[in-house]
Design a protein around this motif. Structure first.
Motif, PDB file in Angstrom:
ATOM      1  N   MET A  69     -11.783 -39.834  34.375  1.00 28.97           N
ATOM      2  CA  MET A  69     -11.474 -41.167  34.431  1.00 28.97           C
ATOM      3  C   MET A  69     -12.326 -41.883  35.110  1.00 28.97           C
ATOM      4  SD  MET A  69      -8.538 -41.633  33.123  1.00 28.97           S
ATOM      5  CE  MET A  69      -7.323 -40.470  32.412  1.00 28.97           C
TER       6      MET A  69
ATOM      7  N   LYS B 170     -15.305 -42.446  32.573  1.00 29.14           N
ATOM      8  CA  LYS B 170     -15.071 -43.451  31.622  1.00 29.14           C
ATOM      9  C   LYS B 170     -15.073 -44.781  32.001  1.00 29.14           C
ATOM     10  CE  LYS B 170     -10.203 -43.737  31.074  1.00 29.14           C
ATOM     11  NZ  LYS B 170     -10.297 -45.259  31.222  1.00 29.14           N
TER      12      LYS B 170
ATOM     13  N   HIS C 286     -17.353 -47.831  30.667  1.00 31.57           N
ATOM     14  CA  HIS C 286     -16.907 -49.100  30.355  1.00 31.57           C
ATOM     15  C   HIS C 286     -17.963 -50.110  31.140  1.00 31.57           C
ATOM     16  CE1 HIS C 286     -13.385 -51.950  30.221  1.00 31.57           C
ATOM     17  NE2 HIS C 286     -14.007 -52.148  29.260  1.00 31.57           N
TER      18      HIS C 286
ATOM     19  N   THR D 158     -13.319 -43.468  24.688  1.00 31.17           N
ATOM     20  CA  THR D 158     -13.961 -44.549  25.399  1.00 31.17           C
ATOM     21  C   THR D 158     -15.264 -44.993  24.650  1.00 31.17           C
ATOM     22  OG1 THR D 158     -12.843 -43.789  27.324  1.00 31.17           O
ATOM     23  CG2 THR D 158     -14.872 -45.457  27.713  1.00 31.17           C
TER      24      THR D 158
END
Ligand SMILES: Nc1ncnc2c1ncn2[C@@H]1O[C@H](COP(=O)(O)OP(=O)(O)OP(=O)(O)O)[C@@H](O)[C@H]1O
Ligand SMILES: Nc1ncnc2c1ncn2[C@@H]1O[C@H](COP(=O)(O)OP(=O)(O)OP(=O)(O)O)[C@@H](O)[C@H]1O
Ligand SMILES: Nc1ncnc2c1ncn2[C@@H]1O[C@H](COP(=O)(O)OP(=O)(O)OP(=O)(O)O)[C@@H](O)[C@H]1O
Ligand SMILES: Nc1ncnc2c1ncn2[C@@H]1O[C@H](COP(=O)(O)OP(=O)(O)OP(=O)(O)O)[C@@H](O)[C@H]1O
Ligand SMILES: Nc1ncnc2c1ncn2[C@@H]1O[C@H](COP(=O)(O)OP(=O)(O)OP(=O)(O)O)[C@@H](O)[C@H]1O
Ligand SMILES: Nc1ncnc2c1ncn2[C@@H]1O[C@H](COP(=O)(O)OP(=O)(O)OP(=O)(O)O)[C@@H](O)[C@H]1O
Ligand SMILES: [Mg+2]
Ligand SMILES: [Mg+2]
Ligand SMILES: [Mg+2]
Ligand SMILES: [Mg+2]
Ligand SMILES: [Mg+2]
Ligand SMILES: [Mg+2]
Lengths: 269, 269, 269, 269, 269, 269
Positions: A101, A104, A108, A147
Motif C-alpha cells: 500500500m 503504491k 502514485h 497501480t
C-alpha cells in the motif's frame, strides 16, 4: 536533425542527473548495430512527446536478458533528452516502505509530481522486481501492478506531457500479466551474441593490456563455452573482466569464469 | 425522430463535459457501417430510459478489442444524450484510493450521487482494470466486482432514471466472471478490419500529405502484414501515424510500425 | 380454504409493502399451470408456519433461471400472507456495508428483529450475489454463507414463528456449497418455454396493439430462434417488448432482440 | 444397573435443561434395535467418566445422515446423565461473534467453565457447521478446528471429570480433517431404512387418524420412491407428516413430498 | 554407569514435576525390547548435553503411531534426567492465545526462559497439532513452524546447555515440511504389535481378574481382529480395558471394542 | 600475495568477532582440495570489493548439502577479511520480530548500517529459513524474499563498498525463486564424499584414541553404509563422534549412528 543529439555530450540538468550517471559505470559501447537503433528509436519518442499535441503521453518498454544494459540505455536516453523533469524509480526506491500500500502510494506520488512539470520523463526500472514477482506460486503484488498499469495508461492533465520508459528482463511474464499490452511501444535489448561482439566489448573497454591478450581471452572463452554463441549480458562481461585483473592469471581466470556465467544463463547450451 | 440527434452538434452540458471530450482526440470517423449502428442503438437506449416508465433503469456493455474506440463511442453517446447528470468512472478515478474497500465506497458514492438526479448516466470505463483483473492466478478484487455487479442491477429510487454504459476489452473474462449476465444489453465494437477501412481512416484523418501517400502507406502495411486482414484498433492507427510525421520517412516508418503492432495484437496471423 | 387468499386483493400491511410492490412491475401473468402451483405451495407453507406448533420454523428455496420471476413470486406470496413482519433482504441491502463482517452483522440483526415479532417472514433475494459468489476461482464470502446457513437452520425463540423464502438462479452452485440441504423445501420456477406461453405473456401484458401483431411477433421470434423452444425469463420478454415500443418497427425489433437474448442465455441451442 | 436409568423419567437439572428439551420436539421413537444400543453405549460412557479414576476424560462422536436424530439422541443422553454441568454448543451459539478468533475464544471459555465443575458434559452439535466447512474450495476455519481438536484431547484439571459428546453428518470430511482420530469413541446413528421402520415411526407418532391411513401412506411412499429402501432421516418424516395435516389430501401429499425428499437425499437411488 | 539411572525411582525436582507425572497414568510397561532401547538412547542424549562441551545443544524427535506412548516416554526421560529446568509445551499450552503471532511469542519466551538455566530440557509435545496441521488443503501455521524450527536449531548462549525432546504421530508430514531434518536425532516408538505383546500389557497392568481372563481376552481380540497383528497404541489398550471393567461382560466387551479400534487405525488390515 | 592471508591467524576485529568464532567449534579441516579452493575464491572477492572502484559491490552464494560447513566457511572468510564492519544475520536474528514486516525492516536496517562503513561485509546465513520456506504448499515470505533480493542487488552509496556472503542448503529452490540469479557469483560446498575423506576428518579432529580405532570406525561405517560413498556433512560426522565418546562402545556406536545418518540424508542409496 534531432537524432544527432545522441552523439552530443550536453548532459540533462536536474536533481537526478548524478543518479542517472551511476547506471553508466562503463559508459555505452557500440558493440552491435542494434545499440544505435535502440538509441535512435528512444530519441524519436523523446521528440514525439515533446512536440506532438495529440501524442503528449507515451510509454515504452525496454526488454532483454539479465545484465544486457537495459538500465544503462534508459539512463543514457534520459540524460540526452533535455527534459526538465526526470525521475528514476527502482525496486530499491520502494524497499523502505512498509507494505505494498505504501509502495503504491509512493508510485502514485511520483506520477503526481511528474504531472506538475510541463514535460516529464519517468523511468520504471526492473518491473518484475517492482511488482515483487516470484515465479514459485506466481506470487506478486497485484496492488502495485494495477497501480503501475493504470498510471501508465492515464494521460497527464491538459497542457502536460509525459514519457515513460520501463525495463524488464522477464518480458514473457509481463505479457502473461497483461502488462506489455499497456505499453504503447516496445524495444528489445540484445545480449552480446558472439565472439566478435565480445571482442569489440573487451577492446573498447580496454580490459586487457594488449589486443593479443584479448585474442587469447576470446580463444579461452570459446574453448570453455564450446560454441560460437556467447549469449551473455554486457554487464557480466565487464564486471568479470574487472575482477580478473586481480587474479594471478587474468586471461585464463576471465575465460573460465565467463564460461561459467554463460553456462549459468544458458543451461541448455 | 430522436435518432437524428446523432448528427447534431449540440453538446451535452454539465461538469464532466470537457472530460468526455478528452476521449475524442481524433473525433469519430465512420470507417464502417457498424459505427453508425452502434451509435443508433446507443441513442435508442438513451431515449428508452428517458421516457419509458417501466424501463427507467438499463445497463449496456460496449465490448471490443484493445484501442478499437470503445471509450470514444461511449463518450460520444453521452455528449449527445442531453442528460443532466453524466459521470465517467475510469481505473484512474480509483487509483488514488488506499484499498479496494475505499474504491468500492467511492463507486457506491458515485451511484448514490447519480440517484439524486432525475435522469443520470454513468460510464464505467475499462471494467477489467477497474476490478483489478490479472490473468496470472486469476487475481481480481471480488469486492469491487460484487459492488459493481450489485449496483448495476439495482434500480434507482422511484422517480429516478439511470442508464449505465460500460466498456471492456476482455468480454470472455467478463463472461466467466458472470458480469456480462448482469447487463441488460451488449454492443460489440469492431477493430479496423481490412486495408479498405484503413484507407478510410487515414484519408478522413488527413494523416498524410496526399492520397498518393495514403495509397503507398496501405501498400507498405499490406507487404509487412502480408495479409488483407488488418485487425488493429483505430487508436493505434491514429497515434502511430501521428508519430510517423516526425520520422524522416513517414510513410515507410508508419507501415513498418503498424505491421509490428498488427503482429503484436494478432500473434498467430 | 386459506388457498383462496391467492385470488384476493387484500394487500399485506407493514413497512415494507411498497418495497414488495416494486418487484411486481408487470404484475403476475398466469402463462402456465406451474405458476398457480407455485403460489399454492407457497401459501401452504405460509399457513403451516402460522398454525402448526411443531413446524413453527420453515425455510423454502425458490430457484430458476435468470429473469424467470423468482423475486416477483416471493414478493407476491409475502403480500398475500398477512404476516405482521415481512422483510426483504437483497444484495443491494448489503452493498453499503464496509466488509463481509459488517454484512453478516446486518443479516444477523435482521433475523434478531424478526424474532421479536410472533410471526415473521424473511425474503433472502438472490443468494448467489448475497454470498458474493464469483465462479472464477470459486470466490465467495464464507462468512456470509455460514451466517446465512446457520441462521436459516436456527429456530426462533419459543412462542415465535418464522418463514424464510429465498431465491437463487444458481441452484447447482448452491448445492455444491451445501446450501440447498439447509432448506426444508425447494420450489422450481420455470422460464417461458415455448411460443404458446410467449403468446399468453404478450397478450396478457397488452404489449402490442392487436392480436395480429402478437401473432407476427411470435412468427418473427420463431424464425430468429429457429426453434419452438423459447427458454427465456418472463422479465426479459416484458422489458424487451417495452423498449420495442420506441422503435420504428416494434414487432421486428422485438423479434430480433428477443432472439438475441435467447441465444445469449441458451448458447448451445 | 446404571443402564436402567435410560427408562426413568427423572430429568437432569441445571440451567440448560429446557434447551435440551427443545431438541426433542417429537420425543424418542424406538423404530429400530440400534436406537436402544446407542443409548446403552452412551450411558456406559456417562458412567465411566463418573466413576473411573483413570478414564475421567472421554470424547464420543455421534455421526449419521442429515436429520437422523443425532442432536436429539445426544440431548436425551445428557438429560438422563444427572451430571451437574451440561452445556450445549451449536453453530447458532457462535453466529453472533465477530470472527473466528472471537468464536474460538468463546469455545475456550465454555471448556474453562466446564473445568470448574467436578463432573461436566459438553455437547458440540454439528461439528461441520461449527468449523464453517464449505466443500467448495474446502474452506473452513482452521482456527476453530484446531481449538476444538486440542480442547477435545486435553484432560480437565486433576479432580475434574469431563465427557464430550459431538455430532456430525459429514463423518468422511471429519476423517479427512483428522478430527475423528481425536475422539476416543464413535457411535453411528442410522436413518429410517425401510417401510417397516417408517410404519413404526408413523404409528408411534400418531401422525395419521388411523392405522389404515398409515398403511395407505406407506403404500404411497412405496410407489413414489419405487423401492423398499427409505433412507431418510426421522426428522424429515415427522415434519413432513406435520405439514401434511393441513393439506386437503394429507396421505397423498405426505407420500409425494416424502418421496421427493428421499430422491433429494439419495440422488442415485 | 549413567544408564542405570533409568531404573532408579529418584524423581526430578522442579515446578513441572507433577505435570510430567500426569502423562504417566499407567506407568511404563516393558512390553518389548524396544522400550528399554528408547529409554537408553534418551538417557545417553541427556548425559551428552550435560557433559560434552561441543554438543551442549541437541534435539531429538520421538515419532510413532497415535497412542503409542510417545508423551509418556518423553515425560519419563525428563523425570529421570535430574535437569534443573524442564518445561513441557503442548498444543493445550497454546490454545488460549489469540493468534499464531501470540503463540509464537509464547514459544519464543519459553526458549528464552530455558536459556537462563545452565542446563535445560524442553519437551515439544505433538508437533503436528502445535503447528495447527490440517491435511485438507495442507493448512498449517507457517509462523509457528518456522519459529519452532529456527529455535530448535539455534544454540543457547555460551555456558548454557539445552536438550529438546519432541513428539509427533505424523512423521511423514514432518518430513515433507522439512521439520525432521532440523532434528539432530530421531527415535521411533512402536505400537503394540502382536498378541504376545498385548498379553504382557494386560498382565502387567492387572486389567483382568485372572490370567485365564487375559487368555480369553486375547482369544477374543484374535477372533475379531482375525489376525496375529495388533498394531494399536498402548494407551488405547489400557483405556479400553479400564472402561470394560464397568461392562456386564468385561472380557467380551473389551475384545469387541479393541477389535473396532484396531480396524479404525488399520483400515486396510 | 593476498591469498596468503588465509593461513595467517590474525583475527578480524569488531563487535561480531566472537559470534563468528562460535560457528567454528571444530575449526576448519582440509579434508579435500575443494576446501582450499573455496577459501581462495572467497578471499579474491574480499580483495576485489576492497580495491576495485567499479566492482565495489558484490554478492556471493555458498551452497551445499546440510551440515557441509557453509556457515563455518563464511565465518572463516569474514574473520580473515580484516573488514571494519562485519555482520552475521541468521534466521535466529529474526525470530524475535513480530511478523515479516518487522523482519524485513530489521534486514533493511542492517543494510543501512552497513552502508555507513566505507567497507562492509554481510553474511546472510541460511537463506531458505530466512525467507521462511516451507515446501508444503510452497509457502514463504515473499516480503522478506523481495527485500533480500532487492537489497542484494542495490549498490551502496558512492564511496562505500559492500561484500555479501550468503548460504543455502536448498540451491534448487533458490533457483526456482529467481534468487540465485540475483547473486553475482556462486560457490559450491561439498559433503564428505568417501571413506578416505572421512578418515582425514576423524584423524585431524582426533576423535578416537588411536589410528587403529579410526580404521575400525571406517570399516564399521563401510559395512553399515555398504558403499564407498559417504555423502554426509562434516558437522554431522564431528558431532556424532563427540557423542560416541560417552558410549560404552564408541567405535561401533559411531559407525551405526553415522550409517543411520547417511541413510537419512541419502534415502535412495
Ligand atoms: N551498449 C551498451 N548498452 C548498455 N550498457 C552498456 C553498453 N556498453 C557498456 N555498457 C555498460 O554495461 C552496463 C550495463 O548494465 P545495466 O545495469 O544497464 O544492465 P541491465 O540490463 O539493466 O541489468 P539487469 O538485468 O541486472 O537490470 C553498464 O555499466 C553500462 O555502462
Ligand atoms: N469510429 C470511431 N470509433 C471510435 N473512436 C474513433 C473513431 N474514429 C476515430 N476515433 C478516435 O479513436 C480513438 C479511440 O480511442 P479509445 O480510447 O476510445 O479506444 P478504446 O477502445 O477505448 O481503447 P482501450 O482499449 O485502450 O480502452 C479516439 O481518439 C477517437 O477520437
Ligand atoms: N408469472 C409470473 N411470475 C413472475 N413474474 C411475473 C410473472 N408474470 C409477470 N411477471 C413480471 O415479471 C417480472 C419478473 O421479474 P423478477 O425480478 O421477479 O425475476 P427474477 O427471476 O427475480 O430475475 P433475476 O434472475 O434477475 O433475479 C416482474 O416484473 C413481474 O411483475
Ligand atoms: N429414535 C429417535 N432418534 C432421534 N430422534 C428422534 C427419534 N425418534 C424421534 N425423534 C425426533 O426426531 C427429531 C430428530 O431431529 P434432530 O435435530 O435430532 O436430527 P439431527 O440428526 O440432529 O438433524 P441435523 O442433521 O439437521 O442436525 C427430533 O425432533 C426428535 O424428537
Ligand atoms: N512402554 C510404555 N510406553 C509408553 N507409555 C506406556 C508404556 N507402558 C504404559 N504406558 C502408558 O500408556 C500411556 C501412553 O499414552 P501417551 O499419551 O504417552 O501416548 P501418545 O503416543 O503420546 O499418544 P498421542 O498419539 O495421543 O499423543 C500412558 O498412560 C502411559 O502411562
Ligand atoms: N572444512 C571444513 N569446512 C567447514 N566446516 C568445517 C570444516 N572442517 C571442520 N568444520 C567444522 O564443521 C562444522 C560445520 O558446521 P556448519 O554449521 O558450518 O555447517 P553448515 O553447512 O552451515 O550446516 P547447516 O546446513 O546446518 O547450516 C563447524 O563446527 C566447523 O568448525
Ligand atoms: Mg537494470
Ligand atoms: Mg478505453
Ligand atoms: Mg430476482
Ligand atoms: Mg442436529
Ligand atoms: Mg502424546
Ligand atoms: Mg549453516
Amino acid at each position: 536533425d534531432f537524432l544527432n543529439a545522441l552523439n552530443e555530450v550536453k548532459p540533462a540538468f536536474g536533481a537526478d542527473d548524478s543518479e542517472l550517471e551511476e547506471n553508466l559505470t562503463y559508459g555505452i559501447i557500440y558493440f552491435s548495430e542494434s545499440i544505435k537503433a535502440i538509441l535512435n528509436d528512444g530519441m524519436l519518442y523523446v521528440e514525439n512527446v515533446r512536440v506532438q499535441e495529440r501524442n503528449r503521453h507515451m510509454s515504452v518498454l525496454l526488454y532483454g536478458p539479465s545484465a544486457s544494459g537495459k538500465t544503462a540505455l534508459a539512463a543514457h536516453i534520459a540524460m540526452k533528452s533535455g527534459y526538465p523533469f526526470i525521475k528514476l524509480i527502482t525496486p530499491a526506491s520502494l524497499v523502505g516502505f512498509r507494505d505494498d500500500m505504501a509502495k503504491k502510494d509512493y508510485i502514485h506520488k511520483v506520477f503526481t509530481d511528474a504531472y506538475k512539470s510541463p514535460l516529464s520523463m519517468l523511468i520504471l526500472d526492473n518491473l518484475e522486481r517492482m511488482i515483487e514477482w516470484n515465479p514459485v506460486g506466481a506470487r506478486l503484488s497485484n496492488n502495485i501492478l494495477q497501480t503501475l498499469v493504470t498510471l501508465l495508461q492515464t494521460p497527464p492533465p491538459k497542457g502536460h506531457r509525459l514519457l515513460i520508459l520501463a525495463t524488464t528482463s522477464q518480458r514473457s511474464i509481463m505479457e502473461q500479466l497483461d502488462v506489455t499490452s499497456a505499453f504503447d511501444r516496445e524495444i528489445p535489448v540484445p545480449a552480446v551474441r558472439d565472439l566478435n561482439e565480445l571482442g569489440v566489448v573487451l577492446s573498447e573497454a580496454r580490459m586487457f593490456a594488449s589486443s593479443a591478450h584479448v585474442e587469447e581471452a576470446l580463444k579461452t572463452v570459446g574453448e570453455y563455452a564450446s560454441s560460437d554463441t556467447v549469449g551473455v549480458g554486457i554487464k557480466t562481461i565487464l564486471t568479470t573482466a574487472e575482477t580478473a585483473k586481480l587474479s594471478s592469471d587474468p586471461v585464463n581466470w576471465f575465460g573460465e569464469q565467463l564460461a561459467g556465467q554463460i553456462a549459468r544463463y544458458n543451461p541448455t547450451m
